[in-house]
Design a protein around this motif. Sequence first.
Motif, PDB file in Angstrom:
ATOM      1  N   LEU A   1       0.849  -1.185   0.000  1.00 13.79           N
ATOM      2  CA  LEU A   1       0.000   0.000   0.000  1.00 13.79           C
ATOM      3  C   LEU A   1       0.889   1.241   0.000  1.00 13.79           C
ATOM      4  O   LEU A   1       1.749   1.397   0.879  1.00 13.79           O
ATOM      5  CB  LEU A   1      -0.912   0.016   1.223  1.00 13.79           C
ATOM      6  CG  LEU A   1      -1.809  -1.205   1.428  1.00 13.79           C
ATOM      7  CD1 LEU A   1      -2.722  -0.991   2.633  1.00 13.79           C
ATOM      8  CD2 LEU A   1      -2.618  -1.518   0.180  1.00 13.79           C
ATOM      9  N   LYS A   2       0.667   2.111  -0.982  1.00 13.02           N
ATOM     10  CA  LYS A   2       1.468   3.327  -1.085  1.00 13.02           C
ATOM     11  C   LYS A   2       0.699   4.516  -0.537  1.00 13.02           C
ATOM     12  O   LYS A   2      -0.445   4.773  -0.932  1.00 13.02           O
ATOM     13  CB  LYS A   2       1.892   3.606  -2.528  1.00 13.02           C
ATOM     14  CG  LYS A   2       2.831   4.812  -2.621  1.00 13.02           C
ATOM     15  CD  LYS A   2       3.374   5.050  -4.013  1.00 13.02           C
ATOM     16  CE  LYS A   2       4.385   6.195  -3.985  1.00 13.02           C
ATOM     17  NZ  LYS A   2       4.904   6.527  -5.327  1.00 13.02           N
ATOM     18  N   ALA A   3       1.353   5.271   0.322  1.00 15.63           N
ATOM     19  CA  ALA A   3       0.775   6.464   0.934  1.00 15.63           C
ATOM     20  C   ALA A   3       1.314   7.719   0.254  1.00 15.63           C
ATOM     21  O   ALA A   3       2.517   7.822   0.023  1.00 15.63           O
ATOM     22  CB  ALA A   3       1.112   6.496   2.430  1.00 15.63           C
ATOM     23  N   ASP A   4       0.425   8.626  -0.051  1.00 15.46           N
ATOM     24  CA  ASP A   4       0.857   9.942  -0.537  1.00 15.46           C
ATOM     25  C   ASP A   4       1.065  10.825   0.676  1.00 15.46           C
ATOM     26  O   ASP A   4       0.126  11.367   1.246  1.00 15.46           O
ATOM     27  CB  ASP A   4      -0.196  10.547  -1.467  1.00 15.46           C
ATOM     28  CG  ASP A   4       0.230  11.900  -2.039  1.00 15.46           C
ATOM     29  OD1 ASP A   4       1.330  12.380  -1.688  1.00 15.46           O
ATOM     30  OD2 ASP A   4      -0.539  12.472  -2.833  1.00 15.46           O
ATOM     31  N   THR A   5       2.323  10.981   1.071  1.00 12.19           N
ATOM     32  CA  THR A   5       2.659  11.773   2.249  1.00 12.19           C
ATOM     33  C   THR A   5       3.010  13.217   1.903  1.00 12.19           C
ATOM     34  O   THR A   5       3.400  13.985   2.788  1.00 12.19           O
ATOM     35  CB  THR A   5       3.845  11.135   2.993  1.00 12.19           C
ATOM     36  OG1 THR A   5       4.946  11.011   2.082  1.00 12.19           O
ATOM     37  CG2 THR A   5       3.468   9.756   3.538  1.00 12.19           C
ATOM     38  N   GLY A   6       2.866  13.568   0.626  1.00 12.68           N
ATOM     39  CA  GLY A   6       3.131  14.954   0.251  1.00 12.68           C
ATOM     40  C   GLY A   6       3.728  15.165  -1.118  1.00 12.68           C
ATOM     41  O   GLY A   6       3.843  16.301  -1.577  1.00 12.68           O
ATOM     42  N   LEU A   7       4.084  14.089  -1.824  1.00 17.58           N
ATOM     43  CA  LEU A   7       4.650  14.243  -3.167  1.00 17.58           C
ATOM     44  C   LEU A   7       3.573  14.639  -4.176  1.00 17.58           C
ATOM     45  O   LEU A   7       3.842  15.364  -5.129  1.00 17.58           O
ATOM     46  CB  LEU A   7       5.338  12.954  -3.602  1.00 17.58           C
ATOM     47  CG  LEU A   7       5.954  12.940  -5.000  1.00 17.58           C
ATOM     48  CD1 LEU A   7       7.029  14.022  -5.148  1.00 17.58           C
ATOM     49  CD2 LEU A   7       6.539  11.564  -5.325  1.00 17.58           C
ATOM     50  N   GLY A   8       2.352  14.155  -3.977  1.00 21.10           N
ATOM     51  CA  GLY A   8       1.269  14.537  -4.864  1.00 21.10           C
ATOM     52  C   GLY A   8       1.240  13.815  -6.184  1.00 21.10           C
ATOM     53  O   GLY A   8       0.610  14.283  -7.129  1.00 21.10           O
ATOM     54  N   ARG A   9       1.906  12.673  -6.270  1.00 18.74           N
ATOM     55  CA  ARG A   9       1.829  11.857  -7.485  1.00 18.74           C
ATOM     56  C   ARG A   9       1.007  10.616  -7.146  1.00 18.74           C
ATOM     57  O   ARG A   9      -0.147  10.708  -6.775  1.00 18.74           O
ATOM     58  CB  ARG A   9       3.231  11.481  -7.982  1.00 18.74           C
ATOM     59  CG  ARG A   9       4.059  12.639  -8.494  1.00 18.74           C
ATOM     60  CD  ARG A   9       5.313  12.173  -9.247  1.00 18.74           C
ATOM     61  NE  ARG A   9       5.951  10.989  -8.666  1.00 18.74           N
ATOM     62  CZ  ARG A   9       7.181  10.594  -8.965  1.00 18.74           C
ATOM     63  NH1 ARG A   9       7.911  11.284  -9.817  1.00 18.74           N
ATOM     64  NH2 ARG A   9       7.690   9.511  -8.416  1.00 18.74           N
ATOM     65  N   ASN A  10       1.604   9.436  -7.302  1.00 18.40           N
ATOM     66  CA  ASN A  10       0.919   8.208  -6.942  1.00 18.40           C
ATOM     67  C   ASN A  10       0.804   8.114  -5.426  1.00 18.40           C
ATOM     68  O   ASN A  10       1.470   8.834  -4.688  1.00 18.40           O
ATOM     69  CB  ASN A  10       1.687   7.011  -7.508  1.00 18.40           C
ATOM     70  CG  ASN A  10       0.779   5.919  -8.004  1.00 18.40           C
ATOM     71  OD1 ASN A  10      -0.383   5.868  -7.645  1.00 18.40           O
ATOM     72  ND2 ASN A  10       1.311   5.039  -8.844  1.00 18.40           N
ATOM     73  N   GLY A  11      -0.022   7.208  -4.949  1.00 18.68           N
ATOM     74  CA  GLY A  11      -0.177   7.046  -3.525  1.00 18.68           C
ATOM     75  C   GLY A  11      -1.549   7.486  -3.041  1.00 18.68           C
ATOM     76  O   GLY A  11      -2.226   8.304  -3.662  1.00 18.68           O
ATOM     77  N   CYS A  12      -1.947   6.943  -1.908  1.00 18.38           N
ATOM     78  CA  CYS A  12      -3.256   7.211  -1.317  1.00 18.38           C
ATOM     79  C   CYS A  12      -3.179   8.400  -0.373  1.00 18.38           C
ATOM     80  O   CYS A  12      -2.307   8.455   0.507  1.00 18.38           O
ATOM     81  CB  CYS A  12      -3.727   5.969  -0.557  1.00 18.38           C
ATOM     82  SG  CYS A  12      -5.352   6.126   0.199  1.00 18.38           S
TER      83      CYS A  12
END
Length: 427
Positions: free
Chosen positions: A133-144
């Motif tokens: 599971l990928k989290a979008d922690t602030g990059l704003g590309r892929n991830g939840c």
Amino acid sequence: MTGTVPTSSPRARAEIDLGALRGNVRALRAGLSPGAELMAVVKSDAYGHGMVPCARAALDAGARWLGTATPQEALALRAAGITAPILCWLWTPGDPWRAGVEAGLDMSVSGMWALREVTGAARAAGRTARVQLKADTGLGRNGCQPADWPELVAAARAAEAEGTVRVTGLWSHLARADEPGHPSVDAQLDVFHEMVAYAEKAGIEPEVRHIANSPATLTLPESHFDLVRTGIAVFGISPGPELGTSRELGLRPVMTLAASVALVKRVPEGHGVSYGHRYRTAADTTLGLIPLGYADGVPRHASGRGPVLVGGAVRRVAGRVAMDQFVVDLGTGPEADAVHEGAPAVLFGPGDHGEPTAADWAEAADTIAYEIVTRIGARVPRVYVNADADADRETAGGDAYVDGDTDRDAYGHGHGDLGEDGRGDAR
């Protein structure tokens, strides 16, 4: 990957020093926090270096995981007989999810649609899918996004209970790790800690948690967690000038791009050179024709600026880079007179013999060194040197083969044969 080419007088070659690659992997592993493992990212044909040979060399040197962007890349590694854990993260609807399940890939999931695809593929295959599971922690590309994380985690737990998936990892990606001290890095790490904690409290028991890319691996031990993902650093290139040069970081560039001079000729003062005549000779001079162009990946944006070591001196591209060739002004005097058809012209390499580096070309083209090596095209044969992991040496110049062909190659040793002034055997 390109096929084997004739061994006489090659037009150009990209020499890939697998000994340097193994040394980079060992150096990166030595700097990891206790308990952390290393993933060698070999997407985009290993940043232009050749995916399968580089993957094998990285694993020989102790990389535990491999990483790719597309499922086609990951499946090609499996087809080559590589059994190491592989994380693949750039999936789209309709991609070969079932093939990924059957190949035992770790498949990244960033949203509910992807979880539905992978659970359907797992049911069709009759086996449990490995997902991260990928989290979008602030990059704003892929991830939840954090707001959607509870729904994704709950659905993943339900799929685990059903037996269709096993959540093997929780991960994210940093946006500005190549800018030491940037506040976004700590902010992203804080969010990652929170999202990992939430998932684990919900019952997720990942094998690995990871967020560190190459710059974070080199500068942020607190980001190492269980695994780091090193891409450009594996290939000996600094992730950014603010972190230092390759040499300062203890890395050695793996690729040397060289060509044989195709033509040497005298021209008069005021002679126009290449399209648009953006360059005119300042005096009677000697021009050298280099048979590489933007079709091979030489950036046209470096016209008039790209550096090349030829005839014992670094010259600049004279005029515009064309599709298949460019020109350098060799000047006059003994150094120019010594250049002949077939003489070596080195665009970039480790810098041992005074040749430019990929970073120098990046500066000339106003881009990053990642792009310089990755864009080198398929018609430039990759010549692999120091392929034997049992005979690692500090410098290039070992036995060579072309594009995975283990037969010894008659024109190998390209960069290793250069003398102190960059001259040498132009085979």
